[in-house]
Design an enzyme around this catalytic site. Sequence first.
Site, PDB file in Angstrom:
ATOM      1  N   SER A 168      38.441  34.238  49.092  1.00  0.00           N
ATOM      2  CA  SER A 168      38.237  35.188  48.001  1.00  0.00           C
ATOM      3  C   SER A 168      36.983  34.859  47.208  1.00  0.00           C
ATOM      4  O   SER A 168      35.881  34.861  47.742  1.00  0.00           O
ATOM      5  CB  SER A 168      39.480  35.228  47.119  1.00  0.00           C
ATOM      6  OG  SER A 168      39.362  36.211  46.123  1.00  0.00           O
TER       7      SER A 168
ATOM      8  N   ASP B  31      35.026  41.306  44.366  1.00  0.00           N
ATOM      9  CA  ASP B  31      35.049  39.869  44.611  1.00  0.00           C
ATOM     10  C   ASP B  31      34.758  39.604  46.086  1.00  0.00           C
ATOM     11  O   ASP B  31      34.464  40.526  46.851  1.00  0.00           O
ATOM     12  CB  ASP B  31      36.364  39.244  44.132  1.00  0.00           C
ATOM     13  CG  ASP B  31      37.574  39.715  44.925  1.00  0.00           C
ATOM     14  OD1 ASP B  31      37.466  40.731  45.646  1.00  0.00           O
ATOM     15  OD2 ASP B  31      38.640  39.072  44.817  1.00  0.00           O
TER      16      ASP B  31
ATOM     17  N   ASP C  96      36.362  38.826  48.888  1.00  0.00           N
ATOM     18  CA  ASP C  96      37.074  39.506  49.958  1.00  0.00           C
ATOM     19  C   ASP C  96      37.341  40.964  49.633  1.00  0.00           C
ATOM     20  O   ASP C  96      38.051  41.655  50.367  1.00  0.00           O
ATOM     21  CB  ASP C  96      38.375  38.779  50.308  1.00  0.00           C
ATOM     22  CG  ASP C  96      39.346  38.658  49.145  1.00  0.00           C
ATOM     23  OD1 ASP C  96      38.907  38.737  47.982  1.00  0.00           O
ATOM     24  OD2 ASP C  96      40.554  38.480  49.390  1.00  0.00           O
TER      25      ASP C  96
ATOM     26  N   ASP D 121      39.116  42.647  47.584  1.00  0.00           N
ATOM     27  CA  ASP D 121      40.417  43.241  47.285  1.00  0.00           C
ATOM     28  C   ASP D 121      40.568  43.538  45.799  1.00  0.00           C
ATOM     29  O   ASP D 121      41.489  44.240  45.388  1.00  0.00           O
ATOM     30  CB  ASP D 121      41.571  42.359  47.782  1.00  0.00           C
ATOM     31  CG  ASP D 121      41.644  40.993  47.108  1.00  0.00           C
ATOM     32  OD1 ASP D 121      40.655  40.598  46.454  1.00  0.00           O
ATOM     33  OD2 ASP D 121      42.684  40.329  47.251  1.00  0.00           O
TER      34      ASP D 121
END
Length: 495
Positions: free
Chosen positions: A105, A257, A259, A261
């Site tokens: 992440s 961010d 990743d 999500d």
Amino acid sequence: MFAVPHLADFVKAYDVRGLVPDQLSPDVARAIGAAFAEVVAIPDGSSGIVIGHDMRPSSPELSAAFAAGVTARGVDVTLIGLCSTDGLYYASGALDLPGAMFTASHNPAQYNGIKLCRSAARPVGQDSGLAEIRDLAQWMLDGGTGLAEPVGGPGSVTTRDLLGDYAAFLRGLVDLSGSRPLKVVVDAGNGMGGHTVPAVLGTGAGLPELPLTIVPLYFELDGTFPNHEANPLDPANLVDLQAAVREHGADIGLAFDGDADRCFVVDADGEPVSPSAVTGLVAVREIARARAGGDTDVAIVHNVISSAAVREIVLEADATPVRTRVGHSFIKAEMARAGAVFGGEHSAHYYFRDFWFADTGMLAAMHVLAALGEQDEPLSRLCAEYERYVASGEINSTVQDQAGAVEQVRAWAQVRGAQTDELDGLTVRSPEGEAPTWWFNVRASNTEPLLRLNVEAADRETMTQVRDEMLALIRSGAAGDDAGHRPADSAGAAS
């Protein structure tokens, strides 16, 4: 010689997040893959596992090792390659397979991790299989033997590109084709937003052009994060986006961010829009959408430190607000229990029933774009009705005797005649009838000697007064100073 790490050190409550290669190495990934097949895929009767990964340099090798562990247990693998975490959730839902996403992440470049889910993107956490996966993988790494050879031999590996299907699916949930023309600055932070935004909001996946002019910032996929950390939770990482929005005269700015999500929003003046305001805005749209589809009893989930405005907005829309603990596993479980159409967290995670109850920042961003594009007001004015209170943001204090400090706060509340509940930590609300209204929540960290304080009030003076009084009480005789202070409504458990 391979030094076997202690998996409990980096297999967290909701996912795996460790240093590469000291903690998370190909050998470890292979063992976790085999354990995931044994604990989740085989008992669930799944026909295979889908695996995706982000742009970190270590992700391809780690995901390949995980796949080797899976196939060694006789379970088939579908590799979808580069994707966002919500792209992996899409694959898990659309293919009805358990999934593994290799990403850390927003964490710095030396980290990587694994987010695991059952079929239809159902979460895997410590209480839903992750502890068993950890323990079995540790046993294998420590030299354990005796697992029976798979009857049908090793599993197969196939490769699929689902980016276009993912983009088309999201466009089917929010129609942006009728929007007024919008100029949108997007800061991907060299993360997976640089992969998904051109596909979903542009023509990169072969979909029709939308009335959006995208101004890209840091779309180059680079897991070393050369420009800034891909963590919009930290205000320092929004500075470039804010400047670009003003420079280009854009209508809105979006920051994803690592990743992709989670999505953070800034208005045309470069001012951040709180995730609670986004929750309120999207909730109203999803309530209307559910009603149009024939639903009469509509529920919206929010966590204990979302703004009080969220509950008010949901009630004003004649829907049912459902309050839950902080953390995606609690949100997802409560959404499934209540059949909620939408859930939002203060940390900019947004969950949708129509996305298998999973979180997707891209879909939330599309809702904000649609709301902005179907009327002529600027975003600041559009969001004003959802921004009703003043929040402190999350303030961490190092406190060795956490329970003792919370008891002091509880005694303070009792003397004041304040209302309290303990759904997640201790929440204290202003006494019935007192004005201006205020509330705060004090929660202990699960992993560190920290107490986390969030305060919200009807005006800044009241918020400041309550905040300072609570900090003085929490830190009286405590071992430590402020261990971190994030701005209003932007803190919390990021993933």
